[in-house]
Design an enzyme around this catalytic site. Structure first.
Site, PDB file in Angstrom:
ATOM      1  N   TYR A 144      -5.175  -1.049   9.722  1.00  0.00           N
ATOM      2  CA  TYR A 144      -5.716  -1.234   8.419  1.00  0.00           C
ATOM      3  C   TYR A 144      -6.821  -0.050   8.564  1.00  0.00           C
ATOM      4  O   TYR A 144      -7.399   0.362   9.398  1.00  0.00           O
ATOM      5  CB  TYR A 144      -6.142  -2.269   7.772  1.00  0.00           C
ATOM      6  CG  TYR A 144      -5.105  -3.397   7.384  1.00  0.00           C
ATOM      7  CD1 TYR A 144      -4.897  -3.117   6.035  1.00  0.00           C
ATOM      8  CD2 TYR A 144      -4.799  -4.128   8.102  1.00  0.00           C
ATOM      9  CE1 TYR A 144      -3.669  -4.057   5.768  1.00  0.00           C
ATOM     10  CE2 TYR A 144      -3.767  -5.132   7.830  1.00  0.00           C
ATOM     11  CZ  TYR A 144      -3.165  -4.798   6.380  1.00  0.00           C
ATOM     12  OH  TYR A 144      -2.273  -5.735   6.203  1.00  0.00           O
ATOM     13  N   ASN A 184      -9.893   0.981   7.584  1.00  0.00           N
ATOM     14  CA  ASN A 184     -11.239   0.690   8.284  1.00  0.00           C
ATOM     15  C   ASN A 184     -11.347   0.673   9.514  1.00  0.00           C
ATOM     16  O   ASN A 184     -12.472   0.774  10.216  1.00  0.00           O
ATOM     17  CB  ASN A 184     -12.073  -0.358   7.425  1.00  0.00           C
ATOM     18  CG  ASN A 184     -12.018   0.132   5.898  1.00  0.00           C
ATOM     19  OD1 ASN A 184     -11.754   1.260   5.550  1.00  0.00           O
ATOM     20  ND2 ASN A 184     -12.689  -0.800   5.376  1.00  0.00           N
ATOM     21  N   HIS A 236      -4.648   6.116  -0.657  1.00  0.00           N
ATOM     22  CA  HIS A 236      -5.176   6.054   0.792  1.00  0.00           C
ATOM     23  C   HIS A 236      -4.042   6.205   1.913  1.00  0.00           C
ATOM     24  O   HIS A 236      -4.269   6.406   2.825  1.00  0.00           O
ATOM     25  CB  HIS A 236      -5.672   4.780   0.592  1.00  0.00           C
ATOM     26  CG  HIS A 236      -6.907   4.806   1.278  1.00  0.00           C
ATOM     27  ND1 HIS A 236      -7.738   5.708   1.598  1.00  0.00           N
ATOM     28  CD2 HIS A 236      -7.830   3.577   2.034  1.00  0.00           C
ATOM     29  CE1 HIS A 236      -8.986   5.493   2.165  1.00  0.00           C
ATOM     30  NE2 HIS A 236      -9.052   4.075   2.077  1.00  0.00           N
ATOM     31  N   ASN A 251     -14.166   5.719   5.323  1.00  0.00           N
ATOM     32  CA  ASN A 251     -14.163   4.788   6.401  1.00  0.00           C
ATOM     33  C   ASN A 251     -13.320   4.820   7.495  1.00  0.00           C
ATOM     34  O   ASN A 251     -13.763   4.418   8.739  1.00  0.00           O
ATOM     35  CB  ASN A 251     -14.174   3.439   6.014  1.00  0.00           C
ATOM     36  CG  ASN A 251     -15.111   2.944   4.811  1.00  0.00           C
ATOM     37  OD1 ASN A 251     -16.423   3.511   5.118  1.00  0.00           O
ATOM     38  ND2 ASN A 251     -14.979   2.126   3.807  1.00  0.00           N
ATOM     39  N   TYR A 271       0.698  -1.081   0.067  1.00  0.00           N
ATOM     40  CA  TYR A 271       0.238   0.098  -0.036  1.00  0.00           C
ATOM     41  C   TYR A 271       0.834   1.328  -0.016  1.00  0.00           C
ATOM     42  O   TYR A 271       0.299   2.497  -0.183  1.00  0.00           O
ATOM     43  CB  TYR A 271      -0.991   0.055   1.112  1.00  0.00           C
ATOM     44  CG  TYR A 271      -1.927  -1.218   1.232  1.00  0.00           C
ATOM     45  CD1 TYR A 271      -2.941  -1.331   0.154  1.00  0.00           C
ATOM     46  CD2 TYR A 271      -1.866  -2.139   1.979  1.00  0.00           C
ATOM     47  CE1 TYR A 271      -3.846  -2.023   0.037  1.00  0.00           C
ATOM     48  CE2 TYR A 271      -2.723  -3.266   2.056  1.00  0.00           C
ATOM     49  CZ  TYR A 271      -3.741  -3.206   1.047  1.00  0.00           C
ATOM     50  OH  TYR A 271      -4.835  -4.141   1.010  1.00  0.00           O
TER      51      TYR A 271
END
Length: 195
Positions: free
Chosen positions: A64, A66, A19, A113, A14
């Site tokens: 993570y 969320n 994000h 989120n 990632y």
């Protein structure tokens, strides 16, 4: 004391995605102020240091995106800080152009989120935040695919400038408060007058 938390997803796959802009801002602050962010606390990487006259804890939740609120809630409780005055969250926003900033003292998650989970865990939406624009998702694109994608070559320079601006915005918030930073960074570009 201030907790400054950037949101993102752990693991190398990632790194550099839209994000993970929150993580990149934390890295830029850490570089500028020689703060090592390698301690572990409440499922986050943390680093302690000083920015101006303020004690800060830089945090990169490792839960993570969320589930960011689980880590943030743990840090808020452990360090006994007041979210509305001593917490600052930095994250990506698809409703802003690449590299543009928007600073808020409170507000809804706006479909993000990570923020939704922080609000749920803290039981309040009153905490300062810096949104860093990552550009609007193209039509027919899945939102998750878009935010987990990388910036194009042409966007790289804009997001790097946005990250630098976010570091300046953090400094402004610590020195003069969120209102001063909002006055500086939330202004709309004025339309050019016809000659």
């Amino acid at each position: 004391m201030f907790i400054i938390a950037g949101l993102g997803n752990p693991t190398l796959q990632y790194a550099g995605t839209r994000h993970n802009v929150g993580f990149e801002v934390i890295d830029a602050i850490a570089d500028k102020y020689n703060i090592t962010v390698d301690g572990r606390k409440n499922r986050a990487y943390i680093g302690k240091g000083m920015i101006g006259g303020s004690k800060v804890i830089l945090a990169k939740p490792q839960t993570y995106m969320n589930l960011s609120g689980e880590s943030i809630r743990g840090l808020v409780d452990y360090y006994k800080i007041e979210p509305e005055d001593e917490l600052l969250i930095i994250y990506d926003d698809v409703s802003l152009d690449v590299g543009k900033l928007r600073i808020r003292r409170k507000g809804s998650a706006g479909g993000h989120n990570g923020i939704k989970n922080i609000i749920a865990n803290l039981g309040t939406d009153v905490f300062p935040r810096i949104k860093v624009g990552v550009g609007e998702k193209p039509e027919n694109y899945d939102l998750a695919d878009y935010v987990l994608g990388h910036f194009s070559k042409s966007e790289k320079e804009m997001i790097e400038e946005g990250i630098k601006q976010a570091v300046c915005a953090v400094e402004k918030i610590l020195e003069e408060g969120a209102d001063a930073a909002m006055n500086l960074y939330n202004r709309k570009a004025k339309p050019k007058k016809e000659a």
